[in-house]
Design a protein around this motif. Structure first.
Motif, PDB file in Angstrom:
ATOM      1  N   UNK A   1       0.832  -1.206   0.000  1.00  0.00           N
ATOM      2  CA  UNK A   1       0.000   0.000   0.000  1.00  0.00           C
ATOM      3  C   UNK A   1       0.866   1.254   0.000  1.00  0.00           C
ATOM      4  N   UNK A   2       1.936   1.230   0.780  1.00  0.00           N
ATOM      5  CA  UNK A   2       2.819   2.399   0.843  1.00  0.00           C
ATOM      6  C   UNK A   2       3.500   2.636  -0.499  1.00  0.00           C
ATOM      7  N   UNK A   3       3.942   1.550  -1.108  1.00  0.00           N
ATOM      8  CA  UNK A   3       4.591   1.693  -2.404  1.00  0.00           C
ATOM      9  C   UNK A   3       3.622   2.261  -3.431  1.00  0.00           C
ATOM     10  N   UNK A   4       2.371   1.772  -3.396  1.00  0.00           N
ATOM     11  CA  UNK A   4       1.388   2.222  -4.371  1.00  0.00           C
ATOM     12  C   UNK A   4       0.979   3.676  -4.141  1.00  0.00           C
ATOM     13  N   UNK A   5       1.062   4.138  -2.881  1.00  0.00           N
ATOM     14  CA  UNK A   5       0.671   5.518  -2.587  1.00  0.00           C
ATOM     15  C   UNK A   5       1.820   6.495  -2.799  1.00  0.00           C
ATOM     16  N   UNK A   6       3.041   5.997  -2.927  1.00  0.00           N
ATOM     17  CA  UNK A   6       4.204   6.850  -3.162  1.00  0.00           C
ATOM     18  C   UNK A   6       4.660   6.725  -4.607  1.00  0.00           C
ATOM     19  N   UNK A   7       5.515   7.645  -5.014  1.00  0.00           N
ATOM     20  CA  UNK A   7       6.146   7.531  -6.313  1.00  0.00           C
ATOM     21  C   UNK A   7       7.057   6.309  -6.292  1.00  0.00           C
ATOM     22  N   UNK A   8       6.920   5.459  -7.298  1.00  0.00           N
ATOM     23  CA  UNK A   8       7.725   4.241  -7.375  1.00  0.00           C
ATOM     24  C   UNK A   8       9.098   4.536  -7.964  1.00  0.00           C
ATOM     25  N   UNK A   9      10.066   3.701  -7.623  1.00  0.00           N
ATOM     26  CA  UNK A   9      11.420   3.843  -8.158  1.00  0.00           C
ATOM     27  C   UNK A   9      11.940   2.477  -8.583  1.00  0.00           C
ATOM     28  N   UNK A  10      12.644   2.447  -9.713  1.00  0.00           N
ATOM     29  CA  UNK A  10      13.217   1.216 -10.251  1.00  0.00           C
ATOM     30  C   UNK A  10      14.665   1.484 -10.650  1.00  0.00           C
ATOM     31  N   UNK A  11      15.534   0.498 -10.436  1.00  0.00           N
ATOM     32  CA  UNK A  11      16.934   0.599 -10.859  1.00  0.00           C
ATOM     33  C   UNK A  11      17.266  -0.650 -11.670  1.00  0.00           C
ATOM     34  N   UNK A  12      17.880  -0.474 -12.833  1.00  0.00           N
ATOM     35  CA  UNK A  12      18.374  -1.582 -13.644  1.00  0.00           C
ATOM     36  C   UNK A  12      19.901  -1.550 -13.625  1.00  0.00           C
ATOM     37  N   UNK A  13      20.510  -2.707 -13.363  1.00  0.00           N
ATOM     38  CA  UNK A  13      21.970  -2.819 -13.264  1.00  0.00           C
ATOM     39  C   UNK A  13      22.437  -4.023 -14.074  1.00  0.00           C
ATOM     40  N   UNK A  14      23.498  -3.854 -14.846  1.00  0.00           N
ATOM     41  CA  UNK A  14      24.074  -4.980 -15.594  1.00  0.00           C
ATOM     42  C   UNK A  14      25.528  -4.666 -15.922  1.00  0.00           C
ATOM     43  N   UNK A  15      26.374  -5.694 -16.023  1.00  0.00           N
ATOM     44  CA  UNK A  15      27.744  -5.462 -16.492  1.00  0.00           C
ATOM     45  C   UNK A  15      27.704  -4.825 -17.879  1.00  0.00           C
ATOM     46  N   UNK A  16      28.675  -3.979 -18.152  1.00  0.00           N
ATOM     47  CA  UNK A  16      28.742  -3.335 -19.464  1.00  0.00           C
ATOM     48  C   UNK A  16      28.736  -4.399 -20.554  1.00  0.00           C
ATOM     49  N   UNK A  17      28.003  -4.136 -21.639  1.00  0.00           N
ATOM     50  CA  UNK A  17      27.859  -5.093 -22.737  1.00  0.00           C
ATOM     51  C   UNK A  17      29.221  -5.617 -23.185  1.00  0.00           C
ATOM     52  N   UNK A  18      29.322  -6.936 -23.300  1.00  0.00           N
ATOM     53  CA  UNK A  18      30.551  -7.579 -23.747  1.00  0.00           C
ATOM     54  C   UNK A  18      31.445  -8.052 -22.633  1.00  0.00           C
ATOM     55  N   UNK A  19      31.157  -7.638 -21.385  1.00  0.00           N
ATOM     56  CA  UNK A  19      32.021  -8.023 -20.260  1.00  0.00           C
ATOM     57  C   UNK A  19      32.054  -9.531 -20.080  1.00  0.00           C
ATOM     58  N   UNK A  20      30.910 -10.173 -20.189  1.00  0.00           N
ATOM     59  CA  UNK A  20      30.832 -11.618 -19.979  1.00  0.00           C
ATOM     60  C   UNK A  20      30.349 -12.325 -21.248  1.00  0.00           C
ATOM     61  N   UNK A  21      30.785 -11.848 -22.415  1.00  0.00           N
ATOM     62  CA  UNK A  21      30.234 -12.374 -23.668  1.00  0.00           C
ATOM     63  C   UNK A  21      30.574 -13.834 -23.917  1.00  0.00           C
ATOM     64  N   UNK A  22      31.595 -14.378 -23.259  1.00  0.00           N
ATOM     65  CA  UNK A  22      31.980 -15.772 -23.490  1.00  0.00           C
ATOM     66  C   UNK A  22      31.318 -16.735 -22.494  1.00  0.00           C
ATOM     67  N   UNK A  23      30.488 -16.217 -21.602  1.00  0.00           N
ATOM     68  CA  UNK A  23      29.835 -17.075 -20.611  1.00  0.00           C
ATOM     69  C   UNK A  23      28.547 -17.660 -21.161  1.00  0.00           C
ATOM     70  N   UNK A  24      28.256 -18.917 -20.791  1.00  0.00           N
ATOM     71  CA  UNK A  24      26.960 -19.473 -21.158  1.00  0.00           C
ATOM     72  C   UNK A  24      25.921 -18.994 -20.145  1.00  0.00           C
ATOM     73  N   UNK A  25      24.674 -19.398 -20.339  1.00  0.00           N
ATOM     74  CA  UNK A  25      23.585 -18.894 -19.497  1.00  0.00           C
ATOM     75  C   UNK A  25      23.784 -19.223 -18.027  1.00  0.00           C
ATOM     76  N   UNK A  26      24.223 -20.450 -17.723  1.00  0.00           N
ATOM     77  CA  UNK A  26      24.428 -20.857 -16.344  1.00  0.00           C
ATOM     78  C   UNK A  26      25.526 -20.024 -15.690  1.00  0.00           C
ATOM     79  N   UNK A  27      26.633 -19.846 -16.409  1.00  0.00           N
ATOM     80  CA  UNK A  27      27.742 -19.068 -15.859  1.00  0.00           C
ATOM     81  C   UNK A  27      27.320 -17.608 -15.658  1.00  0.00           C
ATOM     82  N   UNK A  28      26.503 -17.103 -16.569  1.00  0.00           N
ATOM     83  CA  UNK A  28      26.013 -15.727 -16.431  1.00  0.00           C
ATOM     84  C   UNK A  28      25.111 -15.589 -15.218  1.00  0.00           C
TER      85      UNK A  28
END
Length: 445
Positions: free
Chosen positions: A204-231
């Motif tokens: 309820x508090x979240x819905x009554x306040x302005x929501x905030x979201x953060x997206x985080x990821x390693x820079x593209x290409x950092x782990x390009x040789x990893x398979x899905x499990x390793x990622x």
């Protein structure tokens, strides 16, 4: 985000509730509102209405009495019901451990017309406990009816034991010397109930306040040789570091991960705390210190989760364009993207608000400074700044901040007032930005 709960209850319920409180003290504050008479229910509710996020009642009759006398709209209320399986279990445990007590010498005060058939299936007709199926509907009359039954049956020596769920009666039963057993709702049930209350109130508090979201990821290409499990393993290690950051800073964020990046969700207030009023990207700095790779970080806010996520995605895309060199924030109320932690790269942000761009040209100011100030003013709901807090916001020296504010005064878009210095030094200059309303929003005139 700690939840504050007003617990309207009688004294006998306290021991198990204190166990629950000790286990949940990091998630909620429980204010015990002890009742000795029915009028206490109303007075506790009214006096604490603005002090707590929700009320929990230790019985249906307490809540029913309140709703018959007070409008409870606007405040979430929850009731400790206990489940019948536990009640039956405890009743049969009493008879099992006290074989000398005959069921027909026991009064059970909470068995009404809804449950009496189940007892008739268990006990023989000539060995049935005292139960009264047709009790009054009114809460006050019901409690008085039950009280009279306890005392009358005991005084007439028709019972050896009373089993009750009415905590308000126990003091009088003690005075009368009545042998009774009070049935407590079990700790496990109470834990589940209070966790449900905490989660609902947080939502309820979240819905009554302005929501905030953060997206985080390693820079593209950092782990390009990893398979899905390793990622996935790498993302889990990053998530673990973020949890450490949240713990160290006592921030209140929900952290989730998917196959490509990590998401964090909370309110705009928590986001402002995390970013020091949108001055720094502590997430990127923290991860860089502990993992030593570059990260793309995008922050977004909005009046609902969808808008918040869309804005975070736009900011995240900008961060990816910079190769993780910059982190960005996208607000709902201004159609622009702000750079956190360093000067803005030329030509990448702040192009979409003609009013702000025109004002920056008129004032001969870097539009980046105006955008940062306007977005920040909207969040703090004020149009007043000192040279110290403006320079901190813009990441410049106090002298530079003072120079900008004096220029605004010269251009007629700011006024200055001297306010008292709490440290008893020279008065502090406080500047009021006239192109902003008192709540920090743009005047557009």
């Amino acid at each position: 985000m700690k939840v504050s709960i007003g617990l309207i209850t009688s004294q006998p319920h306290i021991p198990n509730l204190q166990i629950v409180e000790s286990r949940l003290n990091k998630l909620c504050n429980i204010k015990y509102l002890i009742i000795n008479k029915n009028e206490d229910i109303i007075s506790h509710f009214i006096e604490n209405f603005n002090e707590v996020d929700a009320f929990v009642f230790s019985g249906t009759l307490l809540h029913k009495y309140l709703t018959q006398n007070v409008d409870t709209a606007g405040k979430p209320c929850y009731v400790i019901y206990d489940y019948l399986a536990n009640v039956y279990k405890e009743i049969f445990s009493i008879f099992m451990h006290n074989p000398h007590i005959e069921p027909n010498r026991v009064y059970i005060d909470f068995v009404n017309k809804d449950y009496i058939h189940e007892f008739e299936d268990i006990f023989q007709p000539d060995n049935m406990p005292y139960v009264f199926a047709h009790a009054p509907e009114d809460p006050l009359e019901y409690v008085e009816f039950v009280r009279n039954n306890h005392l009358r049956l005991w005084r007439e020596k028709k019972i050896d034991l009373s089993i009750t769920r009415f905590g308000m009666l126990t003091e009088e039963l003690d005075k009368e010397g009545v042998n009774y057993h009070f049935i407590h709702p079990p700790v496990e049930y109470l834990m589940n109930l209070f966790m449900s209350v905490i989660n609902e109130i947080k939502l309820m508090k979240l819905e009554s306040n302005m929501m905030a979201t953060v997206y985080i990821a390693p820079v593209a290409g950092t782990y390009k040789y990893l398979d899905n499990l390793e990622m996935d393993i790498k993302l889990l290690s990053i998530q673990r570091e973020l949890l450490n950051l949240i713990k160290e800073g006592t921030y209140d964020f929900i952290i989730q991960s998917n196959s490509k990046r990590i998401e964090m969700h909370s309110t705009i207030e928590e986001l402002m705390r995390l970013t020091d009023q949108f001055n720094t990207c502590e997430i990127r700095n923290f991860l860089k210190r502990n993992i030593d790779i570059d990260f793309s970080v995008g922050y977004g806010s909005g009046k609902n989760p969808t808008i918040s996520k869309v804005n975070a995605q736009k900011a995240f895309a900008k961060s990816e364009e910079s190769g993780g060199q910059y982190s960005y924030y996208k607000a709902e109320d201004i159609d622009s993207v702000i750079c956190l932690g360093g000067e803005n790269p030329q030509g990448q942000v702040f192009k979409s608000n003609p009013f702000v761009d025109s004002l920056a040209t008129k004032l001969d100011l870097n539009p980046t400074y105006l955008y940062k100030t306007i977005i920040h003013a909207t969040k703090i709901q004020s149009n007043k700044y000192t040279s110290q807090n403006l320079s901190s916001l813009l990441g410049i020296s106090t002298r530079s901040g003072n120079r900008i504010l004096n220029k605004l005064v010269e251009k007629g878009v700011a006024t200055v007032n001297h306010i008292k210095n709490e440290s008893k030094g020279r008065p502090i200059k406080e500047y009021r930005l006239l192109f902003l309303e008192n709540d920090g929003s743009i005047k557009f005139s």
